[in-house]
Design a protein around this motif. Structure first.
Motif, PDB file in Angstrom:
ATOM      1  N   ASN A 161       0.863  -1.178   0.000  1.00 15.82           N
ATOM      2  CA  ASN A 161       0.000   0.000   0.000  1.00 15.82           C
ATOM      3  C   ASN A 161       0.902   1.231   0.000  1.00 15.82           C
ATOM      4  N   LYS A 162       1.359   1.620  -1.184  1.00 12.79           N
ATOM      5  CA  LYS A 162       2.428   2.614  -1.288  1.00 12.79           C
ATOM      6  C   LYS A 162       1.974   4.054  -1.100  1.00 12.79           C
ATOM      7  N   ASN A 163       0.668   4.325  -1.213  1.00 16.22           N
ATOM      8  CA  ASN A 163       0.226   5.698  -0.926  1.00 16.22           C
ATOM      9  C   ASN A 163      -0.495   5.781   0.420  1.00 16.22           C
ATOM     10  N   HIS A 164      -0.359   4.698   1.243  1.00 14.35           N
ATOM     11  CA  HIS A 164      -0.862   4.674   2.623  1.00 14.35           C
ATOM     12  C   HIS A 164      -2.374   4.898   2.686  1.00 14.35           C
ATOM     13  N   TYR A 165      -3.061   4.418   1.674  1.00 19.11           N
ATOM     14  CA  TYR A 165      -4.517   4.547   1.600  1.00 19.11           C
ATOM     15  C   TYR A 165      -5.179   3.751   2.723  1.00 19.11           C
TER      16      TYR A 165
END
Length: 512
Positions: A434-438
Motif C-alpha cells: 500500500n504505497k500511498n498509505h490509503y
C-alpha cells in the motif's frame, strides 16, 4: 512464412501457454535471454517487480504450482494435500528428497519458517497481506505441515505457488538475514553469478527432484535497456529469446526469420496518487477534486493507443480481461469544463502542476502514456511534469512521497484478491504494498470479507464494491490501459512456455 501467435483475450482461464517444438528434446547448451530491466531484489519474500519475478521463478518454488497444460493448481513441493470439512485446516504432505541448492533436504521446518517469515511484520514482506488469513503453521512430522486458517480462504492454493509462497532454506536466511545475495532455492536453476545491471547467470540444478530436468545447462539473463541492442543480439544469434520487445521492432525481427509472438497478458497499468498520508507531504493530489479533475481531463483510449503503439486498450479496473471475473464499475468520462470547475473548487482556478513519477530505462511505455496525458490534461489547466528516475531512485522517491502520481503496472494473479489485498488493505491490517498509505474502513471490511467468502457470485459483488470505491469514489488509483505480451524467440528454442503473468518457464526448454 510469418509465424505470429495471436491469441484471443477471452481464451485463457488461468494461464495461457505457448508451446513450440516437435523434435526430440536434447539436453545441454546455454540459453541467452535479453531483458530490459535488472532485478530489484532476489529474495522471493521481499521482491515486487516483474524483472525480479522472472529470474526468481527459475530458482524458487512453492508448495503448489500451475499445471502447464490445464492451468489447474497442482502439487509442487508437496505430493498432496487434504482439507478439513470446515475449510480451516489444510494438511500438506511434502515430497521427500527435495534438495535446496546448497545440498540440504527441504523439510517441514523450512515450510513453517518460510510462511512464518512472510507473516512476521519485521520481515517487511511484500506478501504479508496474502497470508493474513493464516492463523498458524504447524509441523506434524518432518514431511507433513498443517496450515490453520482463521476463516475459509478461497485463493490459498494460488497464494502457495512460488510467488507468494516460496519455500526458502531456514539455515541460509538465519545465517545471512535474507536471500538477496545468497540466493538458494529448490528450483530447476541455481544462481551462478549476478553482475548488477549487466547480467544474471543461472546454472542447471543437478539435484532437481524432477527426473531428467532441466535440459539446459545454463541460462543467462542479459540486461539490455536499449531496444536496438536487444535487436542486434537476436539478429546475430547471440541471444535466443527477447522479452518485452517494443512493437516497432516486430516486423524487422520477423523478416529476419525469428519467431514473433503476440499473446494476451495479465499486465494492467495504473497511476497511483499521492494522498498526503503516511508522512507524505500534502500536495495537490491529496484533494479528491484534483484527482477527479485529472481523470476527467484525459482520454484513456488515446493514451492506450499512444503508449502501446496501437496494440493496447483502455481499462477500468486492474482485473485482467479474460480472467473470468465480470467486474463492472462506474468510470470517469472526459469533460474538460467539469475538470476546470473541480480545480477551481479545490483552489486551483489558475491551474495546477503535478509531478509524474516513473522508472527508466525500461519504462518507455509509461513515458509515452505520460506524454499523452500531459498533452490532454493541459486543456484543463493541469501541467503534468514527467519525472523519470532509475529504479532505485524511483523506489526511494515513491517512498518519500515526492510525486503527484506514479505510473506503473501490476502483473499479479488473475483472482481479484491478488489485485486488491496488498494494495488497498490498510497497512495496519497487512496492506504490504500500500504505497500511498490509503485507508478506508469500508474497503478493509469488504476485503476481509471477500477473502473469507467462497461463493464466487458473492465475491464478485464484494470486489465490485471495492473497486468502485478505490478506482472511482476515493480514486486512490486510476487504471489506464493494458497491452499484450510481445516476445521474440529463435527457431532453435523449443518447448519454451510463457504465462499470461509474463513469467518464462524454462525447466523443459532446450536448444536444437
Amino acid at each position: 512464412m510469418r509465424r505470429f501467435v495471436l491469441l484471443c483475450l477471452g481464451c485463457f482461464v488461468v494461464l495461457t501457454w505457448c508451446i513450440f517444438g516437435a523434435e526430440v528434446p536434447r539436453g545441454g547448451g546455454k540459453l541467452v535471454v535479453v531483458v530490459r530491466e535488472p532485478p530489484e531484489k532476489l529474495d522471493p519474500h521481499l521482491m515486487h517487480f516483474l524483472a525480479s519475478y522472472r529470474i526468481a521463478a527459475q530458482i524458487f518454488q512453492g508448495l503448489t504450482a500451475f499445471d502447464p497444460e490445464t492451468g489447474a493448481i497442482v502439487p509442487e513441493l508437496c505430493e498432496a494435500w487434504e482439507v478439513s470439512e470446515d475449510g480451516l485446516v489444510w494438511t500438506f504432505y511434502l515430497r521427500r528428497n527435495v534438495l535446496f541448492h546448497h545440498g540440504r533436504e527441504m523439510t517441514a521446518e523450512d515450510v513453517k519458517f518460510s510462511y512464518d517469515r512472510i507473516r512476521d511484520p519485521a520481515t517487511g514482506s511484500t506478501w504479508t497481506a496474502l497470508h493474513s488469513s493464516v492463523e498458524s503453521v504447524e509441523i506434524v512430522d518432518p514431511y507433513t505441515v498443517q496450515i490453520r486458517l482463521r476463516a475459509p480462504f478461497a485463493p490459498l492454493l494460488e497464494v502457495l505457488t512460488w510467488r507468494g509462497g516460496a519455500v526458502v532454506p531456514k539455515d541460509i536466511v538465519e545465517q545471512y538475514g535474507n536471500l538477496n545475495v545468497h540466493v538458494i532455492g529448490t528450483g530447476p536453476f541455481m544462481l551462478k553469478e549476478y553482475v548488477e545491471r549487466q547480467y544474471v547467470i543461472l546454472t542447471r540444478n543437478p539435484h532437481y527432484f524432477k527426473p531428467n530436468l532441466p535440459l539446459l545447462d545454463e541460462v543467462v539473463f542479459k540486461i539490455l535497456p536499449e531496444s536496438i541492442t536487444q535487436m542486434a543480439e537476436m539478429l546475430t544469434g547471440t541471444a535466443q529469446l527477447a522479452l518485452d520487445v517494443p512493437s516497432e521492432l516486430l516486423y524487422p525481427l520477423e523478416r529476419a526469420g525469428l519467431e514473433v509472438h503476440v499473446m494476451p497478458s495479465a499486465w494492467t497499468s495504473y497511476i497511483g496518487f499521492q494522498l498526503g498520508l503516511g508522512g507524505h507531504p500534502v500536495g495537490p493530489t491529496a484533494d479528491l477534486r484534483v484527482r477527479q479533475a485529472l481523470a476527467m481531463a484525459i482520454d484513456k483510449k488515446a493514451i492506450a493507443e499512444a503508449a502501446t503503439l496501437g496494440l493496447g486498450f483502455p481499462i477500468d479496473t486492474t482485473v485482467p480481461l479474460g480472467s473470468g471475473w465480470d467486474i463492472n464499475i462506474p468510470t470517469y468520462s472526459r469533460n474538460i469544463e467539469k475538470a476546470k470547475q473541480l480545480l477551481a473548487e479545490a483552489g486551483y482556478a489558475q491551474g495546477v502542476e503535478i509531478k509524474a513519477l516513473y522508472a527508466m530505462p525500461g519504462g518507455e511505455i509509461f513515458e509515452r502514456a505520460i506524454m499523452a496525458m500531459a498533452s490532454q490534461a493541459k486543456e484543463a489547466g493541469i501541467t503534468i511534469v514527467p519525472t523519470p528516475y532509475e529504479m532505485g531512485t524511483y523506489v526511494q522517491k515513491r517512498a518519500e512521497g515526492d510525486f503527484g502520481f506514479w505510473h506503473t503496472a501490476t502483473v499479479e494473479g488473475l483472482d481479484p484478491y491478488f489485485r486488491s489485498q496488498i494494495y488497498f488493505l490498510s497497512e495496519s491490517l497487512g496492506g504490504s504494498f500500500n504505497k500511498n498509505h490509503y485507508s478506508n474502513p469500508e474497503v478493509d471490511e469488504l476485503l476481509l470479507k471477500a477473502m473469507k467468502e467462497t461463493d464466487r457470485t458473492i465475491r464478485t459483488e464484494l470486489y465490485t464494491r471495492v473497486f468502485t470505491i478505490v478506482f472511482y469514489e476515493d480514486l486512490c488509483w486510476l487504471p489506464l490501459y493494458s497491452r499484450p505480451i510481445i516476445y521474440v524467440q529463435s527457431p532453435r528454442l523449443k518447448d519454451f512456455y510463457f504465462t499470461v503473468l509474463e513469467i518464462p518457464v524454462l525447466e523443459k526448454a532446450w536448444l536444437s
